[in-house]
Design a protein around this motif. Structure first.
Motif, PDB file in Angstrom:
ATOM      1  N   ALA A 226      66.324  67.460  31.027  1.00 20.42           N
ATOM      2  CA  ALA A 226      66.163  66.075  30.574  1.00 20.42           C
ATOM      3  C   ALA A 226      67.454  65.286  30.655  1.00 20.42           C
ATOM      4  O   ALA A 226      67.438  64.051  30.676  1.00 20.42           O
ATOM      5  N   PHE A 227      68.596  65.995  30.711  1.00 18.95           N
ATOM      6  CA  PHE A 227      69.876  65.307  30.692  1.00 18.95           C
ATOM      7  C   PHE A 227      70.580  65.389  32.043  1.00 18.95           C
ATOM      8  O   PHE A 227      71.796  65.244  32.139  1.00 18.95           O
ATOM      9  N   SER A 228      69.784  65.582  33.104  1.00 16.55           N
ATOM     10  CA  SER A 228      70.291  65.453  34.466  1.00 16.55           C
ATOM     11  C   SER A 228      70.655  63.992  34.713  1.00 16.55           C
ATOM     12  O   SER A 228      70.062  63.071  34.138  1.00 16.55           O
ATOM     13  N   LEU A 229      71.612  63.777  35.613  1.00 16.50           N
ATOM     14  CA  LEU A 229      72.133  62.420  35.790  1.00 16.50           C
ATOM     15  C   LEU A 229      71.190  61.524  36.594  1.00 16.50           C
ATOM     16  O   LEU A 229      70.464  61.986  37.477  1.00 16.50           O
ATOM     17  N   VAL A 230      71.250  60.237  36.260  1.00 19.16           N
ATOM     18  CA  VAL A 230      70.487  59.180  36.929  1.00 19.16           C
ATOM     19  C   VAL A 230      71.474  58.122  37.395  1.00 19.16           C
ATOM     20  O   VAL A 230      72.300  57.643  36.599  1.00 19.16           O
ATOM     21  N   PRO A 231      71.460  57.726  38.685  1.00 18.25           N
ATOM     22  CA  PRO A 231      72.416  56.714  39.173  1.00 18.25           C
ATOM     23  C   PRO A 231      72.085  55.328  38.627  1.00 18.25           C
ATOM     24  O   PRO A 231      70.948  54.866  38.735  1.00 18.25           O
ATOM     25  N   LYS A 232      73.065  54.674  38.069  1.00 18.41           N
ATOM     26  CA  LYS A 232      72.844  53.365  37.460  1.00 18.41           C
ATOM     27  C   LYS A 232      72.271  52.367  38.462  1.00 18.41           C
ATOM     28  O   LYS A 232      71.338  51.613  38.147  1.00 18.41           O
ATOM     29  N   LYS A 233      72.810  52.371  39.696  1.00 16.78           N
ATOM     30  CA  LYS A 233      72.370  51.383  40.682  1.00 16.78           C
ATOM     31  C   LYS A 233      70.986  51.666  41.255  1.00 16.78           C
ATOM     32  O   LYS A 233      70.384  50.788  41.878  1.00 16.78           O
ATOM     33  N   LYS A 234      70.496  52.871  41.081  1.00 12.51           N
ATOM     34  CA  LYS A 234      69.183  53.245  41.625  1.00 12.51           C
ATOM     35  C   LYS A 234      68.134  53.419  40.534  1.00 12.51           C
ATOM     36  O   LYS A 234      67.024  53.884  40.809  1.00 12.51           O
ATOM     37  N   ASP A 235      68.484  53.050  39.317  1.00 15.36           N
ATOM     38  CA  ASP A 235      67.551  53.208  38.198  1.00 15.36           C
ATOM     39  C   ASP A 235      66.448  52.157  38.284  1.00 15.36           C
ATOM     40  O   ASP A 235      66.700  50.960  38.140  1.00 15.36           O
ATOM     41  N   THR A 236      65.240  52.611  38.548  1.00 16.60           N
ATOM     42  CA  THR A 236      64.087  51.706  38.657  1.00 16.60           C
ATOM     43  C   THR A 236      63.226  51.738  37.397  1.00 16.60           C
ATOM     44  O   THR A 236      62.044  51.403  37.425  1.00 16.60           O
ATOM     45  N   LYS A 237      63.824  52.174  36.314  1.00 17.89           N
ATOM     46  CA  LYS A 237      63.167  52.226  34.999  1.00 17.89           C
ATOM     47  C   LYS A 237      61.894  53.069  35.066  1.00 17.89           C
ATOM     48  O   LYS A 237      61.938  54.231  35.414  1.00 17.89           O
ATOM     49  N   GLU A 238      60.743  52.488  34.748  1.00 22.66           N
ATOM     50  CA  GLU A 238      59.489  53.259  34.738  1.00 22.66           C
ATOM     51  C   GLU A 238      59.196  53.914  36.085  1.00 22.66           C
ATOM     52  O   GLU A 238      58.685  55.038  36.143  1.00 22.66           O
ATOM     53  N   ASP A 239      59.530  53.233  37.174  1.00 22.16           N
ATOM     54  CA  ASP A 239      59.204  53.747  38.505  1.00 22.16           C
ATOM     55  C   ASP A 239      60.090  54.921  38.927  1.00 22.16           C
ATOM     56  O   ASP A 239      59.771  55.625  39.889  1.00 22.16           O
ATOM     57  N   TYR A 240      61.181  55.137  38.215  1.00 21.51           N
ATOM     58  CA  TYR A 240      62.045  56.264  38.551  1.00 21.51           C
ATOM     59  C   TYR A 240      61.308  57.598  38.365  1.00 21.51           C
ATOM     60  O   TYR A 240      61.669  58.599  38.968  1.00 21.51           O
TER      61      TYR A 240
END
Length: 588
Positions: A226-240
């Motif tokens: 659950a705490f794997s990284l998510v790129p800020k610029k590619k964060d599509t919120k719900e669609d991620y």
């Protein structure tokens, strides 16, 4: 996957040391004998494995080579279900947890040796973390040269954003430990309005987390997918949730939800930065929609691409388990392992309010029949407690006489229903949609009907099952569920699932138990620093919950995975409680 090790770590006084040892689920081979039934491994009484905390050297890539491994080819999987979630913030299922290391990385993770030894190490971080203030402050330093699939650098903005987005409204599933523990987390609403959480501090390449109280196990917490990284610029919120961005050795090329997922190499993954993952196959083809009987028969036939196929979820079908374990040639292709999970039927305490009715369900439960349907003693052991014998904090008790009457006690159940004035009580039970669950539903309905209940069974889609039962207003009285501690210890075996203060849509207190006595006992146990006393406390809380009959413990699993003859590198990952997918290779 989804257990707090806080007490265990603090009690041993070595939370930040390089030689920390935590008990985890134990390995074991299926015994010999015809079908392995009489010599089947036992969950109860089995020695626990150890999970170590590694050094900075242990956290340096590349991962040790798998003996005999070859590079190239394709590994296929064949399972019943797709992933319900691919946004790491919403991953709390073991199945998703051991599929996603192919393309997800966190600050820390589990390094698995081919002898099964498991070590918590720095993954994207240079080590497994540094604790200060007795565990109230934790710091991690990001490695140099780690990149996303488009070649851009993983930044400290990405690290901060990953943890701040956990607080967003659309994150309705997944563990909530950082949200509960970070200073100011009770008021923070997420990063999308431009505000940062002050208790997450960035200094150069180091992130520091400031917690409300000492958490000696916080580094193990961050080992969860659950705490794997998510790129800020590619964060599509719900669609991620549909297609995450990769920083692992593979990237998602194509996904047909519910049917398949195709992965190929991520050219920007550098093995020199990764102590955990080997990347031998050129491709992974994940295939969904296969019942266990269909996958088992294909493994037995061992033709074509099926020779390079394995299942991450599907085990040997109950109808074939004696055939497979009784055939030496087939048995060579079986990975058997004991699992620290407990599978139980949660009882919705907001709908079934009378404790005597809930106790009657426990007495009436046909444990022996459901075990036989699952494949007998080679597949599972009848459970009598919530905490598994493979988890610290387990206490051996049997409140409802399952050992004496494993087929159930309908007479005792009827008497309790009569005392409660609830004869003919209607019970709506939700089951996951699978062939085996249909058979178990029939046996359970028959036994409960015999005990005086009016039983209605509902089949629910497996992929979204846990999302559905995690809704506060679900319309079920009981539902099949399963839980293993997020790391070995009583806290995470019981707090996420029976603490009344965490009841919410998407949370895991499926029985919606909100008992003041249980809540206070959890708080008290969490403060005990002596490991033996802490374990006794968690065992007592297990008994306390079972006296309230918030669930019916069903079984402790014995995993048996049959696979194709040309799949190599199979080893059990105790940290993620499944097959270590990044060790696999395709034989020529």
């Amino acid at each position: 996957m989804s257990f707090s090790r806080r007490n265990f770590l603090i009690a041993t006084g070595v939370a930040a040391a390089s030689t920390t040892v935590l008990s985890a689920c134990s390995s074991g081979d299926a015994g010999g004998g015809k079908g392995g039934e009489k010599d089947a491994p036992k969950v109860s009484g089995t020695k626990k494995d150890a999970i170590l905390v590694g050094t900075k050297t242990d956290s340096t890539g590349p991962a040790p080579e798998v003996p005999g491994a070859v590079k190239g080819g394709t590994i296929y999987t064949m399972d019943q279900i797709d992933c319900d979630h691919l946004d790491p913030a919403q991953i709390w299922s073991s199945y998703e947890g051991y599929l996603t290391p192919l393309f997800m990385r966190g600050l820390v993770g589990y390094k698995v040796a081919m002898d099964g030894k498991t070590t918590l190490v720095g993954d994207l971080a240079t080590d497994a973390g540094t604790a200060k203030d007795g565990g109230k402050t934790w710091s991690f330093t990001l490695k140099e040269g780690v990149k996303w699939q488009d070649g851009s650098d993983i930044s400290m903005d990405d690290v901060r954003h990953t943890f701040e987005r956990l607080f967003a409204k659309f994150v309705t599933f997944g563990p909530r430990y950082p949200q509960q523990w970070l200073v100011g987390g009770d008021k923070y609403k997420g990063p999308y309005e431009g505000k940062h959480l002050d208790s997450i501090e960035i200094d150069g390449r180091t992130v520091t987390f400031r917690l409300t109280e000492a958490r000696g196990d916080f580094n193990f917490t961050l080992g969860m997918r659950a705490f794997s990284l998510v790129p800020k610029k590619k964060d599509t919120k719900e669609d991620y949730d549909k297609q995450p961005f990769s920083c692992g050795p593979y990237k998602i090329d194509n996904r047909k939800i519910g049917k398949s997922m195709s992965l190929s190499r991520n050219e920007h993954w550098d093995p020199a930065t990764d102590p955990i993952r080997n990347a031998y196959p050129d491709k992974f083809e994940l295939q969904f929609g296969f019942q266990s009987l269909a996958s088992t028969d294909r493994y037995i036939a061992d033709q074509g691409n099926d020779q390079h196929t394995l299942s991450m979820l599907n085990e040997i079908a109950p109808e074939r388990i004696q055939k497979v374990l009784g055939d030496p040639a087939l048995k060579k292709r079986v990975l058997t392992h004991l699992d620290a999970a407990t599978y139980y039927y949660a009882i919705n305490t907001t709908r079934i309010k009378d404790v005597k009715v809930r106790q009657a369900l426990n007495y009436a439960w046909p444990s022996q029949q459901t075990q036989l349907i699952r494949g007998g003693a080679s597949s599972s052991e009848v459970a009598t407690t919530i905490i598994s014998p493979l988890t610290p904090g387990h206490a051996d008790f049997d409140l409802y006489g399952k050992k004496a009457k494993p087929a159930g006690d309908p007479v005792k159940a009827k008497a309790l229903l009569k005392e409660a004035g609830a004869e003919g009580q209607k019970i709506v039970i939700a089951f996951q949609q699978s062939d085996n669950q249909v058979k178990q539903a029939v046996a359970i309905k028959s036994a409960l009907t015999k005990a005086g209940f009016d039983v209605v069974t509902k089949q629910v889609d497996k992929t979204s099952f846990y999302s559905q039962i995690a809704q506060i207003d679900n319309k079920f009285d009981m539902f099949a569920a399963g839980w293993s501690a997020d790391w070995p210890g009583g806290y995470t075996a019981l707090q996420p699932t029976f603490d009344g203060r965490v009841i919410a849509n998407g949370a895991s207190n499926w029985p919606q138990l909100n008992d003041t006595g249980v809540n206070k006992a959890i708080d008290a146990a969490a403060k005990i620093t002596d490991v033996d006393e802490a374990n006794k406390a968690w065992g007592a809380i297990d008994r306390q919950i079972m006296e309230l009959a918030a669930c019916v413990p069903d079984y402790w699993p014995i995993r048996n995975w049959l696979h194709g003859s040309k799949v190599g590198g199979l080893v059990y990952d105790s940290g993620n409680t499944g097959i270590a997918i990044t060790k696999l290779y395709a034989m020529a």
